[in-house]
Design a protein around this motif. Structure first.
Motif, PDB file in Angstrom:
ATOM      1  N   GLY A 154       0.848  -1.226   0.046  1.00 57.16           N
ATOM      2  CA  GLY A 154       0.148  -0.044   0.054  1.00 57.16           C
ATOM      3  C   GLY A 154       1.037   1.294  -0.097  1.00 57.16           C
ATOM      4  O   GLY A 154       0.443   2.158  -0.650  1.00 57.16           O
ATOM      5  N   LYS A 155       1.923   1.277   0.837  1.00 54.80           N
ATOM      6  CA  LYS A 155       2.694   2.291   0.815  1.00 54.80           C
ATOM      7  C   LYS A 155       3.571   2.611  -0.439  1.00 54.80           C
ATOM      8  O   LYS A 155       3.966   3.715  -0.756  1.00 54.80           O
ATOM      9  N   VAL A 156       3.966   1.632  -1.160  1.00 54.51           N
ATOM     10  CA  VAL A 156       4.593   1.641  -2.599  1.00 54.51           C
ATOM     11  C   VAL A 156       3.525   2.231  -3.372  1.00 54.51           C
ATOM     12  O   VAL A 156       4.100   3.044  -4.136  1.00 54.51           O
ATOM     13  N   ARG A 157       2.425   2.074  -3.404  1.00 49.41           N
ATOM     14  CA  ARG A 157       1.357   2.611  -4.329  1.00 49.41           C
ATOM     15  C   ARG A 157       1.271   4.096  -3.951  1.00 49.41           C
ATOM     16  O   ARG A 157       1.291   4.759  -4.978  1.00 49.41           O
ATOM     17  N   ASP A 158       1.448   4.332  -2.580  1.00 45.46           N
ATOM     18  CA  ASP A 158       1.202   5.878  -2.352  1.00 45.46           C
ATOM     19  C   ASP A 158       2.558   6.472  -2.878  1.00 45.46           C
ATOM     20  O   ASP A 158       2.343   7.756  -3.381  1.00 45.46           O
ATOM     21  N   CYS A 159       3.716   6.060  -2.803  1.00 47.44           N
ATOM     22  CA  CYS A 159       4.754   6.532  -3.446  1.00 47.44           C
ATOM     23  C   CYS A 159       4.759   6.919  -4.865  1.00 47.44           C
ATOM     24  O   CYS A 159       5.017   7.861  -5.185  1.00 47.44           O
TER      25      CYS A 159
END
Length: 387
Positions: free
Chosen positions: A71-76
């Motif tokens: 999920g944090k990768v997608r946010d980046c």
């Protein structure tokens, strides 16, 4: 003896460059673990290609579920600005293969019985500072970063429309007697939407050169030496155009080739890795030495061995004519700075989640923040070096 004249060039790449996307994701992983446990150990490598992201590496720290990391990768990716057919934060296939750190490595770098922890690996690290810019950075890399940073800021604010995240810059300057005199050429290649032609891109990008470089350096710049998208078009870009990997822009990350590099990348590494922390410490020392007026230039090399806490050597080089000050500077460093891995982390407060912001536009020449970012850019030790 002073040099007469020479040209020197440095380049930068934007946060949307495939390698920088990877650096951002790897540093996000470092911050994710440090925010939960400041003594986490992280070594994270990232690969990006067409609608695909792969993470791999070694971790010792709190358990973070794969879904949270993904999920944090997608946010980046979303924050960088990718929602394209070939690379989108919504649809990218993301895999993570992060696993437990080797017990053999842990044994060498952990501290026991009050023994200071050793370096996590052998290696050499360099720090540099000079008086070419207010931030005590070499001018070509400083201006190359600034052009792309201002473009990205306006792109994200929807002020700069039709320009996509992937871009590169390059600035060549004429030096006389080791000082930058003027800019002789600028190259900017930027990804753009399908409805933009080369002339339109040039019209949009040109103002950022003028905003980024002082007038005294560009007043004589020949318009024919400004190259905007010299191949004609740049529609397919980012990880869809080129595969990205963590740690492939180490000269962009540092001094643009104006100083040596020890070879170790920064992104994806927690601060026990001296590749990162000792390079920050070397910059901190060099910047305070130059800020104190000791010399117009300062280069520092530190060397470490795995499992050994103190540096094996400290090398200092000042500008021509200041060689007689080196021994005094070395004594000041020896008496006032603990350059063990733990000493560096405590001195610069590196056990905090402060790394994602470092992943684009250079690790040096940035402004220290009240969030604890870029502590190695402070000049709070310059009084120690007033000779």
């Amino acid at each position: 003896m002073q040099n007469n004249k020479y040209l020197f060039t440095s380049e930068s790449v934007s946060e949307g460059h495939p390698d920088k996307v990877c650096d951002r994701i790897s540093d996000m992983v470092v911050d994710s673990y440090l925010s939960q446990d400041p003594f986490s150990r992280v070594a994270c490598e990232t690969l990006t290609t067409t609608n695909k992201v792969v993470l791999a590496g070694e971790i010792r720290g709190p358990k973070i579920e794969k879904e949270e990391i993904i999920g944090k990768v997608r946010d980046c990716i979303k924050d960088i600005g990718y929602d394209q057919e070939g690379f989108s934060w919504k649809t990218a296939n993301i895999e993570t293969f992060l696993h437990e750190q080797s017990a053999d490595i842990a044994m060498g770098v952990d501290s026991k019985d009050n023994k200071d922890e050793g370096a996590g690996d052998q290696g050499i690290m360099f720090g540099y500072a000079c008086t070419e810019t207010e931030d005590l950075m070499p001018a070509p890399i400083h201006f190359s970063h600034k052009i792309l940073r201002l473009m990205a800021d306006d792109r994200k604010k929807k002020i700069l429309k039709g320009i996509e995240p992937d871009s590169k810059s390059q600035v060549t300057m004429l030096y006389q007697d080791n000082k930058p005199i003027k800019v002789t050429s600028v190259v900017i290649s930027t990804q753009h939407s399908k409805d933009m032609n080369q002339d339109k891109v040039k019209d949009l990008v040109m103002p950022y050169i003028k905003k980024s470089i002082p007038e005294k350096y560009v007043k004589d710049l020949n318009p024919k030496e400004v190259y905007i998208n010299p191949t004609g078009q740049f529609i397919i870009g980012g990880p869809d155009g080129d595969t990205g990997l963590t740690g492939r822009k180490i000269i962009v990350d540092t001094y643009g080739g104006a100083a040596p590099h020890g070879g170790g990348a920064f992104s994806g590494k927690d601060p026990t890795k001296v590749d990162r922390s000792a390079a920050y410490a070397a910059r901190y020392l060099a910047k305070n030495i130059v800020s104190a007026g000791v010399s117009e230039k300062c280069l520092i090399q530190l060397a470490y061995a795995i499992g050994v806490s103190k540096p094996l050597s400290i090398f200092i080089k000042l500008a021509e004519g200041d060689e007689n000050k080196v021994e005094t500077v070395k004594k000041i460093i020896d008496q006032n700075f603990n350059l063990s891995p733990r000493g560096i982390r405590e001195m610069l407060k590196l056990n905090n989640p402060i790394y994602e912001i470092t992943s684009a536009y250079g690790h040096f020449g940035r402004k220290p923040s009240n969030k604890g970012e870029f502590t190695w850019e402070k000049t709070d030790k310059e009084d120690l070096f007033k000779l």
